[in-house]
Scaffold this motif. Sequence first.
Motif, PDB file in Angstrom:
ATOM      1  N   UNK A  35      90.474 103.507  23.314  1.00 16.19           N
ATOM      2  CA  UNK A  35      88.929 103.359  22.825  1.00 16.19           C
ATOM      3  C   UNK A  35      87.936 102.157  23.392  1.00 16.19           C
ATOM      4  N   UNK A  36      87.297 102.042  23.787  1.00 15.74           N
ATOM      5  CA  UNK A  36      86.374 100.225  24.324  1.00 15.74           C
ATOM      6  C   UNK A  36      85.385 100.745  23.581  1.00 15.74           C
ATOM      7  N   UNK A  37      85.286  99.114  23.003  1.00 13.80           N
ATOM      8  CA  UNK A  37      83.769  99.549  21.994  1.00 13.80           C
ATOM      9  C   UNK A  37      83.022  98.711  23.134  1.00 13.80           C
ATOM     10  N   UNK A  38      81.806  98.822  22.701  1.00 12.83           N
ATOM     11  CA  UNK A  38      80.165  98.220  23.676  1.00 12.83           C
ATOM     12  C   UNK A  38      80.091  98.513  24.844  1.00 12.83           C
ATOM     13  N   UNK A  39      80.944  98.150  26.257  1.00 11.86           N
ATOM     14  CA  UNK A  39      80.525  98.819  27.238  1.00 11.86           C
ATOM     15  C   UNK A  39      78.764  98.758  27.540  1.00 11.86           C
ATOM     16  N   UNK A  40      78.452  97.189  27.405  1.00 10.40           N
ATOM     17  CA  UNK A  40      77.544  96.964  27.034  1.00 10.40           C
ATOM     18  C   UNK A  40      76.693  96.360  28.776  1.00 10.40           C
ATOM     19  N   UNK A  41      77.629  96.310  29.572  1.00  8.36           N
ATOM     20  CA  UNK A  41      77.446  95.338  30.484  1.00  8.36           C
ATOM     21  C   UNK A  41      77.876  95.985  31.894  1.00  8.36           C
ATOM     22  N   UNK A  72      86.661 110.442  20.855  1.00 12.27           N
ATOM     23  CA  UNK A  72      87.563 108.682  22.031  1.00 12.27           C
ATOM     24  C   UNK A  72      88.540 108.977  21.065  1.00 12.27           C
ATOM     25  N   UNK A  73      88.722 109.054  19.728  1.00 15.54           N
ATOM     26  CA  UNK A  73      89.593 108.653  18.753  1.00 15.54           C
ATOM     27  C   UNK A  73      90.906 109.661  18.809  1.00 15.54           C
ATOM     28  N   UNK A 119      81.213 109.374  25.443  1.00 10.87           N
ATOM     29  CA  UNK A 119      80.520 108.363  24.586  1.00 10.87           C
ATOM     30  C   UNK A 119      80.045 109.130  23.432  1.00 10.87           C
ATOM     31  N   UNK A 120      81.267 108.190  22.081  1.00 10.57           N
ATOM     32  CA  UNK A 120      80.901 108.118  20.194  1.00 10.57           C
ATOM     33  C   UNK A 120      80.236 106.580  20.192  1.00 10.57           C
ATOM     34  N   UNK A 145      87.921 107.328  29.435  1.00  9.44           N
ATOM     35  CA  UNK A 145      88.066 105.988  28.709  1.00  9.44           C
ATOM     36  C   UNK A 145      86.774 106.881  27.293  1.00  9.44           C
ATOM     37  N   UNK A 146      87.535 106.255  26.104  1.00  6.78           N
ATOM     38  CA  UNK A 146      86.536 106.750  25.280  1.00  6.78           C
ATOM     39  C   UNK A 146      85.750 105.473  24.783  1.00  6.78           C
ATOM     40  N   UNK A 147      84.290 105.506  25.347  1.00  4.37           N
ATOM     41  CA  UNK A 147      83.297 104.500  25.240  1.00  4.37           C
ATOM     42  C   UNK A 147      82.950 104.588  22.893  1.00  4.37           C
ATOM     43  N   UNK A 148      83.128 103.464  22.408  1.00  5.11           N
ATOM     44  CA  UNK A 148      82.277 103.702  21.365  1.00  5.11           C
ATOM     45  C   UNK A 148      81.112 102.892  21.446  1.00  5.11           C
ATOM     46  N   UNK A 149      79.955 103.108  21.395  1.00  5.66           N
ATOM     47  CA  UNK A 149      78.431 102.562  21.375  1.00  5.66           C
ATOM     48  C   UNK A 149      77.945 102.000  19.885  1.00  5.66           C
ATOM     49  N   UNK A 150      77.475 100.468  20.150  1.00  3.21           N
ATOM     50  CA  UNK A 150      76.900 100.019  19.162  1.00  3.21           C
ATOM     51  C   UNK A 150      75.716  99.633  19.367  1.00  3.21           C
TER      52      UNK A 150
END
Length: 433
Positions: free
Chosen positions: A243-249, A344-345, A292-293, A263-268
């Motif tokens: 579970x990868x938080x952010x992944x902005x760049x 993602x979880x 993406x979650x 990979x599960x992405x946590x978009x914040x």
Amino acid sequence: MKLLIRNAYVITVTGTEFVGDIAVDGARISHVGPTGSVPEGFEPDETIDATAKAATPGLVNCHTHAAMTLFRGYADDLPLMEWLTQKVWPIEAKLTGDDIYWGSLLAGLEMLKSGTTTFADQYFEMDRVAQAVEEIGLRASLCRGLIGVAPRADQVLAESLEFVRAWHGAAGGRITAMLGPHAPYTCPPAYLEKVLAAADELGVGLHIHLAETRTEIEQIKQEYGCSPIELMERINLFERPVLAAHCVHLSETDIEILARRGVGVAHNPQSNMKLGSGIAPVARMLAAGVNVGIGTDGAASNNDLNMVEEMRTAALLQKVALEDPTVLPAGRALEMATVGGARALGLDGEIGTLEMGKRADIVLWNLNQAHLSPAHNLQAHLVYSASRADVDTVIVNGRVLMRDRRVLTVDEERVLREAGRCARRLVSAVSSA
Ligand code: NI
């Protein structure tokens, strides 16, 4: 305990929507279908009349640091590094287990009242977070934040393993655990490899912050000659569920890796906006098949844990970033906030949709209000018009935790009072240091 929810606008998030009934037997949904379709012989202990209410799966907050609710409004509008080093880290150093317990209950209360039934948390003193989750009745995926460059890194990893062994699958299956290496810039590859080996041994996933800021991208590039995602790929981190938080760049190569590795992405979105981190390429990730979650991140960088608003922000932010109103339509945003987060979880076999056999994590929304009328498109209403105050009733694992906005599991006044007491003590401890 058998529960019958009658005459709701059911949004299953599997592509179907109808006026109907949901039968709950124990912790699971035993039937969902049009009004009157519940099999004969189902005798509920309790019936909820959901006329003029929408029923959806509970929202899944994919990334937060629950106890940081104690720091809500304590440090705002600062550059990220100054915010962390001058404000957040000094006050975090003063946290006790008691603070973390009450801060997590405050977070749980806020999430429950805004329709979140599951959250993914990375923090410390996780036994106390688990205790709060157990009491309030929510579902959570918990991990201890691991800082590889810290002096006690190996000991903390050992404690983290203890936590997983003690709590993974606890509270009737409501609590699951992961390992939580904080980020590539605080956990060098050699340490991440140890965490990975431990995760393999325990058979659990990993929850990590990845590619959040430009500074991180530059730092990793300088040190390892590649992006944070490529570095994780190189050390085989993605062989475990991540579970990868952010992944902005992200580069195109990064997106390809995230998709291929599942990979599960946590978009914040709100945290990224408030800290000035940037806009995650969510539309591009979704087009490439990345799961993406949505998450809120901690209350010190948001400043609330409101998934209803977060869903709307996610949808609007992509549209303005790409100057294209067709990207991330309402139904897609609702999917991300429910089944996307569940996936993602690693919990999509159990939660995320309203289907027979799944855990009964259900939210009822009060539609009988000016800002939700007329009922042209309920998914659009939930994403673009609804507020958290429209969440009326919340059920987790078949148990009613809130009915008509009255919380049944914890004493709300007491949680506010105790959390306030903890927050005041922390601020005075920092200012007298
Ligand atoms: Ni975070």
